[in-house]
Design an enzyme around this catalytic site. Structure first.
Site, PDB file in Angstrom:
ATOM      1  N   TYR A 158       0.839  -1.195   0.000  1.00 54.11           N
ATOM      2  CA  TYR A 158       0.000   0.000   0.000  1.00 54.11           C
ATOM      3  C   TYR A 158       0.877   1.249   0.000  1.00 54.11           C
ATOM      4  CZ  TYR A 158      -3.603  -3.351   1.501  1.00 54.11           C
ATOM      5  OH  TYR A 158      -4.457  -4.428   1.600  1.00 54.11           O
ATOM      6  N   TYR A 179     -12.468  -7.597   3.547  1.00 58.63           N
ATOM      7  CA  TYR A 179     -12.147  -6.312   2.929  1.00 58.63           C
ATOM      8  C   TYR A 179     -13.163  -5.998   1.839  1.00 58.63           C
ATOM      9  CZ  TYR A 179      -9.669  -8.918  -0.863  1.00 58.63           C
ATOM     10  OH  TYR A 179      -9.327  -9.756  -1.907  1.00 58.63           O
ATOM     11  N   ARG A 233     -15.533  -0.638  -2.297  1.00 61.45           N
ATOM     12  CA  ARG A 233     -14.673   0.494  -2.645  1.00 61.45           C
ATOM     13  C   ARG A 233     -15.452   1.806  -2.764  1.00 61.45           C
ATOM     14  NH1 ARG A 233     -10.200  -2.807  -6.321  1.00 61.45           N
ATOM     15  NH2 ARG A 233     -10.671  -4.804  -5.347  1.00 61.45           N
ATOM     16  N   LYS A 284     -22.736   7.562  -2.415  1.00 63.99           N
ATOM     17  CA  LYS A 284     -22.219   8.866  -2.876  1.00 63.99           C
ATOM     18  C   LYS A 284     -21.929   8.865  -4.370  1.00 63.99           C
ATOM     19  CE  LYS A 284     -20.086   9.833   1.611  1.00 63.99           C
ATOM     20  NZ  LYS A 284     -18.789   9.993   2.339  1.00 63.99           N
ATOM     21  N   ARG A 303     -11.232   2.580  -9.471  1.00 61.89           N
ATOM     22  CA  ARG A 303     -12.654   2.248  -9.324  1.00 61.89           C
ATOM     23  C   ARG A 303     -13.474   2.543 -10.575  1.00 61.89           C
ATOM     24  NH1 ARG A 303     -13.654   5.330  -3.774  1.00 61.89           N
ATOM     25  NH2 ARG A 303     -12.196   6.734  -4.792  1.00 61.89           N
ATOM     26  N   GLY A 361     -12.031   1.545   5.216  1.00 60.27           N
ATOM     27  CA  GLY A 361     -11.031   2.549   4.884  1.00 60.27           C
ATOM     28  C   GLY A 361     -11.501   3.942   5.245  1.00 60.27           C
ATOM     29  N   ALA A 362     -10.543   4.832   5.497  1.00 64.08           N
ATOM     30  CA  ALA A 362     -10.863   6.225   5.822  1.00 64.08           C
ATOM     31  C   ALA A 362      -9.730   7.111   5.333  1.00 64.08           C
ATOM     32  CB  ALA A 362     -11.071   6.402   7.322  1.00 64.08           C
ATOM     33  N   ARG A 363     -10.077   8.136   4.578  1.00 61.22           N
ATOM     34  CA  ARG A 363      -9.064   9.059   4.056  1.00 61.22           C
ATOM     35  C   ARG A 363      -8.849  10.259   4.982  1.00 61.22           C
ATOM     36  NH1 ARG A 363      -8.057   9.320  -1.594  1.00 61.22           N
ATOM     37  NH2 ARG A 363      -8.923   7.595  -2.793  1.00 61.22           N
ATOM     38  N   GLN A 378     -14.295  10.545   8.196  1.00 58.52           N
ATOM     39  CA  GLN A 378     -14.669   9.220   7.703  1.00 58.52           C
ATOM     40  C   GLN A 378     -14.345   8.147   8.736  1.00 58.52           C
ATOM     41  OE1 GLN A 378     -12.699   8.701   3.924  1.00 58.52           O
ATOM     42  NE2 GLN A 378     -14.038  10.144   2.853  1.00 58.52           N
TER      43      GLN A 378
END
Length: 327
Positions: A57, A220, A225, A231, A244, A294-296, A300
């Site tokens: 990653y 996962y 994704r 959204k 994506r 996941g969180a950016r 989030q």
């Protein structure tokens, strides 16, 4: 937050675990470093004690940022889940199984599946350095390597457990047959696999096997994704280099949109978002131990953690499952 024991180990993990793929940047259109670090801090501050990452990653960047984010924190209260077995720097000298060409800064980087004893030991030392720690709570093979005997890979993991460099060993993307072969050498803690409302294939074999053998399942892509956040259908414009764009094409997007519209009232009744409802539903499925989210950024991460703040009745689960059958 709810915590569960992972498989046959004494490792306690948070049901919602911070998935650190996106903060690595590669394949996700990039991310701001401080936003990424803030997302980890927010997770830890809201009961998410487990973080899942991998050397691949961001080609080490995700692990480095996690190391920076947990510096000064009580390490004994954090579970680091990382991986090995995807190499890209030429250190395998052409060995292993070619996986695909990744891309960074416009350049193609060949990635190989490689899980030899020597390579694993090297990777673990590099991960420990990037993470700024002296042990890993769960070390997982990222993808099966068809060129290395599973017994050799498991023997290396057993050695690392004996040395205290890892607390438990797991696999990722393994078939039942591969798990059975691994267990001949070392009893693995868990299998990390893809699972979501739109992808329930593991219910045919892995779920019953895990229930019978007290093995954990870490899932996962529970949000596919980001598709199941809803959204995508309202405002999101994906960057050209976001993988994506192609990934979403496998789904009947109109049916997915209709499904989300049907279940959104349940989320609204809970004062929750669609994302939180999807994560909570996933956490309640049989044999699922951990749900990666996941969180950016910090917001989030907080929203992900709050997915465990409400329950779902049998009637509500039935409503969701009935709507799912129409996709």
């Amino acid at each position: 937050m709810e915590y569960r024991t992972l498989g046959n180990t004494n490792l306690e993990v948070s049901v919602i675990t911070h998935g650190a793929f996106a903060i690595g940047g590669n394949m996700w259109g990039g991310n701001e470093k401080q936003d990424s670090i803030n997302s980890i801090h927010a997770s830890l501050d809201h009961g998410v004690t487990s973080i899942d990452t991998a050397p691949f990653y961001g080609f080490g960047l995700s692990e480095e940022m996690i190391g920076e984010a947990i510096k000064g924190r009580d390490r004994s209260k954090i579970q680091i889940l990382t991986k090995f077995g995807l190499v890209w720097d030429g250190s395998n000298h052409g060995k292993g199984e070619f996986f695909f060409d990744a891309e960074e800064n416009g350049q193609k980087i060949p990635v190989y599946k490689y899980a030899s004893r020597q390579s694993i030991i090297k990777e673990v030392e590099e991960s420990l350095q990037r993470l700024g720690t002296d042990y890993i709570d769960l070390l997982q093979i990222h993808w099966p390597d068809g060129t290395t005997p599973i017994s050799e890979t498991m023997e290396a993991l057993d050695l690392l457990i004996q040395q205290g460099k890892i607390r438990a060993a797991g696999v990722s993307n393994y078939s039942i047959e591969q798990i059975q072969e691994a267990n001949k050498t070392l009893k693995i803690a868990s299998n990390q696999v893809s699972y979501s409302m739109l992808n329930q294939a593991i219910e045919q074999d892995l779920v019953p096997y895990s229930l019978e053998n007290n093995s954990g399942i870490i899932v996962y892509s529970p949000m596919e994704r980001g598709l199941l956040t809803g959204k995508y259908f309202k405002e999101t414009q994906l960057k050209d280099n976001d993988h994506r764009n192609g990934y979403f094409s496998q789904f009947d997007l109109q049916k997915v949109k209709t499904f989300l519209e049907k279940i959104e009232p349940i989320a609204q009744e809970k004062g929750a978002t669609l994302s939180q409802l999807v994560l909570r539903w996933t956490s309640l499925q049989p044999a699922i131990t951990v749900v990666l989210a996941g969180a950016r950024n910090a917001q989030q991460a907080i929203e992900n953690a709050k997915a465990m703040s409400f329950g779902l009745s049998e009637e509500e689960m039935n409503l969701i499952n009935t709507a799912l059958k129409e996709i």
